[in-house]
Design a protein around this motif. Structure first.
Motif, PDB file in Angstrom:
ATOM      1  N   GLY A   1       0.816  -1.214   0.000  1.00 24.52           N
ATOM      2  CA  GLY A   1       0.000   0.000   0.000  1.00 24.52           C
ATOM      3  C   GLY A   1       0.844   1.255   0.000  1.00 24.52           C
ATOM      4  N   GLN A   2       1.946   1.243   0.749  1.00 25.95           N
ATOM      5  CA  GLN A   2       2.840   2.397   0.780  1.00 25.95           C
ATOM      6  C   GLN A   2       3.403   2.681  -0.604  1.00 25.95           C
ATOM      7  N   VAL A   3       3.856   1.633  -1.286  1.00 22.70           N
ATOM      8  CA  VAL A   3       4.449   1.819  -2.617  1.00 22.70           C
ATOM      9  C   VAL A   3       3.399   2.368  -3.581  1.00 22.70           C
ATOM     10  N   ARG A   4       2.199   1.846  -3.519  1.00 21.54           N
ATOM     11  CA  ARG A   4       1.129   2.355  -4.396  1.00 21.54           C
ATOM     12  C   ARG A   4       0.844   3.824  -4.116  1.00 21.54           C
ATOM     13  N   SER A   5       0.834   4.211  -2.844  1.00 19.89           N
ATOM     14  CA  SER A   5       0.618   5.617  -2.485  1.00 19.89           C
ATOM     15  C   SER A   5       1.771   6.482  -2.952  1.00 19.89           C
ATOM     16  N   ILE A   6       2.988   6.003  -2.790  1.00 25.58           N
ATOM     17  CA  ILE A   6       4.168   6.750  -3.237  1.00 25.58           C
ATOM     18  C   ILE A   6       4.093   6.987  -4.739  1.00 25.58           C
ATOM     19  N   ARG A   7       3.759   5.965  -5.483  1.00 20.54           N
ATOM     20  CA  ARG A   7       3.668   6.093  -6.945  1.00 20.54           C
ATOM     21  C   ARG A   7       2.572   7.084  -7.337  1.00 20.54           C
ATOM     22  N   ARG A   8       1.466   7.050  -6.614  1.00 24.78           N
ATOM     23  CA  ARG A   8       0.367   7.984  -6.889  1.00 24.78           C
ATOM     24  C   ARG A   8       0.812   9.428  -6.627  1.00 24.78           C
ATOM     25  N   LEU A   9       1.512   9.656  -5.528  1.00 23.80           N
ATOM     26  CA  LEU A   9       1.984  11.003  -5.193  1.00 23.80           C
ATOM     27  C   LEU A   9       3.064  11.469  -6.162  1.00 23.80           C
ATOM     28  N   LEU A  10       3.953  10.577  -6.558  1.00 28.19           N
ATOM     29  CA  LEU A  10       4.959  10.937  -7.569  1.00 28.19           C
ATOM     30  C   LEU A  10       4.273  11.292  -8.879  1.00 28.19           C
ATOM     31  N   GLY A  11       3.244  10.529  -9.231  1.00 29.64           N
ATOM     32  CA  GLY A  11       2.487  10.801 -10.456  1.00 29.64           C
ATOM     33  C   GLY A  11       1.779  12.142 -10.424  1.00 29.64           C
ATOM     34  N   ALA A  12       1.471  12.624  -9.218  1.00 31.41           N
ATOM     35  CA  ALA A  12       0.843  13.939  -9.065  1.00 31.41           C
ATOM     36  C   ALA A  12       1.868  15.064  -9.099  1.00 31.41           C
ATOM     37  N   GLY A  13       3.149  14.704  -9.232  1.00 26.93           N
ATOM     38  CA  GLY A  13       4.189  15.716  -9.360  1.00 26.93           C
ATOM     39  C   GLY A  13       4.884  16.104  -8.072  1.00 26.93           C
ATOM     40  N   LEU A  14       4.622  15.399  -6.986  1.00 23.71           N
ATOM     41  CA  LEU A  14       5.281  15.744  -5.731  1.00 23.71           C
ATOM     42  C   LEU A  14       6.699  15.193  -5.696  1.00 23.71           C
ATOM     43  N   PRO A  15       7.624  15.974  -5.165  1.00 24.37           N
ATOM     44  CA  PRO A  15       8.993  15.474  -5.024  1.00 24.37           C
ATOM     45  C   PRO A  15       9.088  14.502  -3.845  1.00 24.37           C
ATOM     46  N   VAL A  16      10.129  13.701  -3.847  1.00 24.82           N
ATOM     47  CA  VAL A  16      10.340  12.700  -2.803  1.00 24.82           C
ATOM     48  C   VAL A  16      10.369  13.353  -1.416  1.00 24.82           C
ATOM     49  N   VAL A  17      10.962  14.532  -1.307  1.00 24.78           N
ATOM     50  CA  VAL A  17      11.039  15.232  -0.018  1.00 24.78           C
ATOM     51  C   VAL A  17       9.636  15.470   0.545  1.00 24.78           C
ATOM     52  N   ALA A  18       8.712  15.895  -0.292  1.00 21.35           N
ATOM     53  CA  ALA A  18       7.339  16.139   0.158  1.00 21.35           C
ATOM     54  C   ALA A  18       6.649  14.833   0.519  1.00 21.35           C
ATOM     55  N   ILE A  19       6.893  13.813  -0.260  1.00 20.14           N
ATOM     56  CA  ILE A  19       6.272  12.514   0.012  1.00 20.14           C
ATOM     57  C   ILE A  19       6.748  11.982   1.357  1.00 20.14           C
ATOM     58  N   ARG A  20       8.009  12.172   1.654  1.00 21.08           N
ATOM     59  CA  ARG A  20       8.537  11.727   2.949  1.00 21.08           C
ATOM     60  C   ARG A  20       7.795  12.428   4.083  1.00 21.08           C
ATOM     61  N   GLU A  21       7.484  13.708   3.901  1.00 22.02           N
ATOM     62  CA  GLU A  21       6.725  14.459   4.914  1.00 22.02           C
ATOM     63  C   GLU A  21       5.300  13.936   5.053  1.00 22.02           C
ATOM     64  N   LEU A  22       4.756  13.395   3.976  1.00 19.69           N
ATOM     65  CA  LEU A  22       3.361  12.957   3.959  1.00 19.69           C
ATOM     66  C   LEU A  22       3.140  11.525   4.434  1.00 19.69           C
ATOM     67  N   LEU A  23       4.197  10.761   4.612  1.00 20.96           N
ATOM     68  CA  LEU A  23       4.034   9.336   4.921  1.00 20.96           C
ATOM     69  C   LEU A  23       3.133   9.073   6.125  1.00 20.96           C
ATOM     70  N   ASP A  24       3.221   9.901   7.145  1.00 21.81           N
ATOM     71  CA  ASP A  24       2.370   9.690   8.322  1.00 21.81           C
ATOM     72  C   ASP A  24       0.916  10.049   8.060  1.00 21.81           C
ATOM     73  N   CYS A  25       0.642  10.704   6.944  1.00 18.68           N
ATOM     74  CA  CYS A  25      -0.727  11.110   6.597  1.00 18.68           C
ATOM     75  C   CYS A  25      -1.382  10.156   5.605  1.00 18.68           C
TER      76      CYS A  25
END
Length: 126
Positions: free
Chosen positions: A56-80
């Motif tokens: 599930g985490q990987v699927r969410s990461i891919r979705r957020l990357l697809g939305a144009g978010l950088p890895v730094v932002a995704i790292r901040e969002l993991l708890d959300c």
């Protein structure tokens, strides 16, 4: 992911298995791990072993990357992120911040485009 019944034991996933299930590559999974987005245990032979919840985490990461978010932002969002189809309210401020940044970049590009079009229109060949 569905709730497990009491006593259910999950087998860890090897990197190739996780890649197949998430439609990604082992290379990308290693990158996500190096960036602190996912975690793996190591077998006695050094193989990466992932808990099935990482799917599930990987699927969410891919979705957020697809939305144009950088890895730094995704790292901040993991708890959300607790569900691959939904983002918790704690993610909204970070998403809004990135949305405003993209709006600013779009405005700059439109301004540049307009300036170029002005130059073209002012040219005798335009």
């Amino acid at each position: 992911m569905a709730e497990a019944s009491p006593g259910t034991v999950y087998r860890p996933l090897r990197i190739g298995d996780l890649a197949a299930v998430t439609s990604t590559t082992p290379r990308m999974l290693r990158h996500y791990e190096n960036q602190g987005l996912i975690e793996a245990e190591r077998s006695s032979s050094g193989q990466r072993l992932f808990d099935p919840s990482v799917i599930g985490q990987v699927r969410s990461i891919r979705r957020l990357l697809g939305a144009g978010l950088p890895v730094v932002a995704i790292r901040e969002l993991l708890d959300c992120i607790h569900d691959t189809d939904r983002i918790e309210p704690c993610a909204v401020p970070i998403l809004v911040e990135h949305l405003h940044a993209y709006d600013g970049r779009i405005a700059e590009l439109i301004s540049t485009r307009d300036a170029l079009q002005g130059l073209i229109d002012a040219s005798p060949a335009g």
